[in-house]
Enzyme design. Sequence first.
Site, PDB file in Angstrom:
ATOM      1  N   THR A  45      38.980  35.738  34.863  1.00 37.62           N
ATOM      2  CA  THR A  45      39.528  37.043  35.236  1.00 37.62           C
ATOM      3  C   THR A  45      39.070  37.352  36.660  1.00 37.62           C
ATOM      4  O   THR A  45      38.420  36.519  37.301  1.00 37.62           O
ATOM      5  CB  THR A  45      38.987  38.149  34.305  1.00 37.62           C
ATOM      6  N   ILE A  70      39.088  33.880  25.241  1.00 37.66           N
ATOM      7  CA  ILE A  70      38.545  34.049  23.875  1.00 37.66           C
ATOM      8  C   ILE A  70      39.445  34.937  23.007  1.00 37.66           C
ATOM      9  O   ILE A  70      39.290  34.989  21.798  1.00 37.66           O
ATOM     10  CB  ILE A  70      37.085  34.579  23.861  1.00 37.66           C
ATOM     11  N   THR A 139      24.187  44.745  25.441  1.00 35.09           N
ATOM     12  CA  THR A 139      23.685  45.621  26.505  1.00 35.09           C
ATOM     13  C   THR A 139      22.901  46.795  25.936  1.00 35.09           C
ATOM     14  O   THR A 139      23.185  47.258  24.819  1.00 35.09           O
ATOM     15  CB  THR A 139      24.881  46.153  27.338  1.00 35.09           C
ATOM     16  N   ASP A 140      21.973  47.307  26.730  1.00 34.38           N
ATOM     17  CA  ASP A 140      21.239  48.514  26.306  1.00 34.38           C
ATOM     18  C   ASP A 140      22.164  49.738  26.247  1.00 34.38           C
ATOM     19  O   ASP A 140      21.817  50.753  25.631  1.00 34.38           O
ATOM     20  CB  ASP A 140      20.041  48.788  27.233  1.00 34.38           C
ATOM     21  N   GLU A 141      23.346  49.631  26.879  1.00 32.28           N
ATOM     22  CA  GLU A 141      24.251  50.790  26.899  1.00 32.28           C
ATOM     23  C   GLU A 141      24.764  51.156  25.505  1.00 32.28           C
ATOM     24  O   GLU A 141      25.253  52.262  25.299  1.00 32.28           O
ATOM     25  CB  GLU A 141      25.422  50.552  27.861  1.00 32.28           C
ATOM     26  N   TYR A 165      33.448  51.038  27.492  1.00 31.73           N
ATOM     27  CA  TYR A 165      32.768  49.737  27.612  1.00 31.73           C
ATOM     28  C   TYR A 165      31.676  49.607  26.555  1.00 31.73           C
ATOM     29  O   TYR A 165      31.649  48.646  25.775  1.00 31.73           O
ATOM     30  CB  TYR A 165      32.173  49.569  29.022  1.00 31.73           C
ATOM     31  N   LYS A 169      31.238  47.083  23.265  1.00 24.97           N
ATOM     32  CA  LYS A 169      30.091  46.178  23.065  1.00 24.97           C
ATOM     33  C   LYS A 169      29.383  46.503  21.744  1.00 24.97           C
ATOM     34  O   LYS A 169      28.962  45.601  21.020  1.00 24.97           O
ATOM     35  CB  LYS A 169      29.107  46.297  24.238  1.00 24.97           C
ATOM     36  N   ASN A 195      21.322  44.073  35.041  1.00 21.07           N
ATOM     37  CA  ASN A 195      20.947  42.850  35.741  1.00 21.07           C
ATOM     38  C   ASN A 195      21.273  42.980  37.232  1.00 21.07           C
ATOM     39  O   ASN A 195      22.240  43.642  37.605  1.00 21.07           O
ATOM     40  CB  ASN A 195      21.752  41.661  35.213  1.00 21.07           C
ATOM     41  N   LYS A 204      29.892  46.171  41.380  1.00 16.77           N
ATOM     42  CA  LYS A 204      28.673  46.648  40.713  1.00 16.77           C
ATOM     43  C   LYS A 204      27.704  47.249  41.737  1.00 16.77           C
ATOM     44  O   LYS A 204      27.731  46.916  42.916  1.00 16.77           O
ATOM     45  CB  LYS A 204      28.019  45.508  39.928  1.00 16.77           C
TER      46      LYS A 204
HETATM   47  N1  LIG Z   1      25.686  42.787  34.375  1.00 17.80           N
HETATM   48  C1  LIG Z   1      24.863  43.528  33.672  1.00 17.80           C
HETATM   49  O1  LIG Z   1      24.055  44.274  34.237  1.00 17.80           O
HETATM   50  C2  LIG Z   1      24.864  43.458  32.170  1.00 17.80           C
HETATM   51  C3  LIG Z   1      23.922  44.228  31.480  1.00 17.80           C
HETATM   52  C4  LIG Z   1      23.882  44.150  30.094  1.00 17.80           C
HETATM   53  C5  LIG Z   1      24.760  43.309  29.421  1.00 17.80           C
HETATM   54  N2  LIG Z   1      25.679  42.591  30.107  1.00 17.80           N
HETATM   55  C6  LIG Z   1      26.575  41.708  29.341  1.00 17.80           C
HETATM   56  O2  LIG Z   1      26.357  40.387  29.799  1.00 17.80           O
HETATM   57  C7  LIG Z   1      27.570  39.622  29.719  1.00 17.80           C
HETATM   58  C8  LIG Z   1      27.890  39.025  31.076  1.00 17.80           C
HETATM   59  O3  LIG Z   1      28.005  40.087  32.018  1.00 17.80           O
HETATM   60  P1  LIG Z   1      28.334  39.816  33.542  1.00 17.80           P
HETATM   61  O4  LIG Z   1      27.716  40.902  34.331  1.00 17.80           O
HETATM   62  O5  LIG Z   1      28.059  38.409  33.887  1.00 17.80           O
HETATM   63  O6  LIG Z   1      29.905  40.047  33.507  1.00 17.80           O
HETATM   64  P2  LIG Z   1      31.017  39.579  34.552  1.00 17.80           P
HETATM   65  O7  LIG Z   1      32.074  40.608  34.480  1.00 17.80           O
HETATM   66  O8  LIG Z   1      30.402  39.246  35.862  1.00 17.80           O
HETATM   67  O9  LIG Z   1      31.547  38.201  33.935  1.00 17.80           O
HETATM   68  C9  LIG Z   1      32.295  38.155  32.756  1.00 17.80           C
HETATM   69  C10 LIG Z   1      32.883  36.757  32.605  1.00 17.80           C
HETATM   70  O10 LIG Z   1      33.648  36.730  31.390  1.00 17.80           O
HETATM   71  C11 LIG Z   1      34.916  36.147  31.667  1.00 17.80           C
HETATM   72  N3  LIG Z   1      35.890  36.714  30.739  1.00 17.80           N
HETATM   73  C12 LIG Z   1      36.343  37.993  30.677  1.00 17.80           C
HETATM   74  N4  LIG Z   1      37.267  38.125  29.714  1.00 17.80           N
HETATM   75  C13 LIG Z   1      37.382  36.917  29.125  1.00 17.80           C
HETATM   76  C14 LIG Z   1      38.164  36.412  28.045  1.00 17.80           C
HETATM   77  N5  LIG Z   1      39.026  37.197  27.404  1.00 17.80           N
HETATM   78  N6  LIG Z   1      38.019  35.106  27.705  1.00 17.80           N
HETATM   79  C15 LIG Z   1      37.160  34.296  28.367  1.00 17.80           C
HETATM   80  N7  LIG Z   1      36.410  34.720  29.400  1.00 17.80           N
HETATM   81  C16 LIG Z   1      36.514  36.006  29.777  1.00 17.80           C
HETATM   82  C17 LIG Z   1      35.219  36.504  33.116  1.00 17.80           C
HETATM   83  O11 LIG Z   1      36.182  35.638  33.694  1.00 17.80           O
HETATM   84  C18 LIG Z   1      33.824  36.361  33.742  1.00 17.80           C
HETATM   85  O12 LIG Z   1      33.581  35.026  34.122  1.00 17.80           O
HETATM   86  C19 LIG Z   1      28.639  40.601  29.213  1.00 17.80           C
HETATM   87  O13 LIG Z   1      28.770  40.416  27.828  1.00 17.80           O
HETATM   88  C20 LIG Z   1      28.056  41.972  29.516  1.00 17.80           C
HETATM   89  O14 LIG Z   1      28.526  42.932  28.615  1.00 17.80           O
HETATM   90  C21 LIG Z   1      25.760  42.660  31.465  1.00 17.80           C
END
Ligand SMILES: NC(=O)c1ccc[n+]([C@@H]2O[C@H](COP(=O)([O-])OP(=O)(O)OC[C@H]3O[C@@H](n4cnc5c(N)ncnc54)[C@H](O)[C@@H]3O)[C@@H](O)[C@H]2O)c1
Length: 332
Positions: A45, A70, A139-141, A165, A169, A195, A204
Amino acid sequence: MKQSVKQTVLLTGCAGFIGSNFIKTITCRADVADKFDFVIVDALTYAGRLENIQKELDSNKHLSFVHADIRDSQKMHELFKKHNFAGVMNFAAESHVDRSIESPNIFVETNVLGTLNLLKESLALFEKNPNFRYLQVSTDEVYGTLQMEDPAFTESTPIAPNSPYSASKASADLLVRSFFETFKLPTVITRCSNNYGPLQVEEKFIPLMIKRALANEKLPIYGTGMNIRDWIYVDDHNEGVWKAFTSGKAGEVYNFGGNSERQNLDVAKMILKHLGKPESLLNFVQDRKGHDFRYAIDYSKAQKELNWNPTVKFEEQGLLRTIEYYRNLWAK
Ligand SMILES: NC(=O)c1ccc[n+]([C@@H]2O[C@H](COP(=O)([O-])OP(=O)(O)OC[C@H]3O[C@@H](n4cnc5c(N)ncnc54)[C@H](O)[C@@H]3O)[C@@H](O)[C@H]2O)c1
């Protein structure tokens, strides 16, 4: 995770921010590469960039990439059948709160229904392999919001998500829980704070602030800027995710935090100071709808059960490293 021969693990969403750092720091470690092959699935994406992991894909035989979504249950079925995975680590998600306020549907489709597809396919493999593992990156959210005087979130804090969001989750977490309770699928859920680090999409907070400051453009600060986030360096988080996957107890949730609660305004000021830019670039804009005030994480369970601790100090190490990374990338 018990094993003797090399096993294949499915990693979803690892062309994104956290997952691509996971590829670099965890999957390429010799002790991990000796034991596991990894199939990376990503829909690429707007948040997924193959170039984030191209070097690793080119130079590591134990990594392979499949461009797939997915949400596509048929494709997931074929993939699981072909590879007979020993485990799944689900990083894939729509991850930006602001986008979820504008367009929530895709958040339900990917984060909830996509997770359900992975759980159903995992269950079929678990029936043949009792050592199968499923890890959900959450996530903690999902815990909602805190006031200043509230104690930090523990794993038993009730779920109370406030944004589309975090609701998506939390819904996924409940499905994961239900597959453990109903089918005994060995699942683990990890919940981390914000993160930061390299390879994050510019929408972000931290990369956005750095990008704007480097360009001498206004830095948009929601509301008063007093909202508090706990910041965890992405490598610390990924170390915890791997420990939870390999040695976490089935059916459990593990929190990971950075011990670095900071007001958004202070983080923006730190970035300006480090880049030698004036605070006049700060621009207070209308607050995000339903903006959670404070997140704080109690990670003592991960300390005790997984022997995990955050190692990167926010101001002195992680933020400086992150600013330098984006400065090299963007300052031309
Ligand atoms: N970034 C943060 O601060 C943070 C904090 C807590 C939890 N998280 C969780 O960690 C995970 C990763 O977060 P991130 O920051 O790397 O997100 P991101 O948005 O940078 O990356 C998400 C990835 O998922 C892929 N993706 C999205 N929809 C998809 C689909 N339908 N099928 C296959 N791939 C798909 C995207 O192409 C991308 O590579 C997520 O589950 C997010 O909820 C992130």
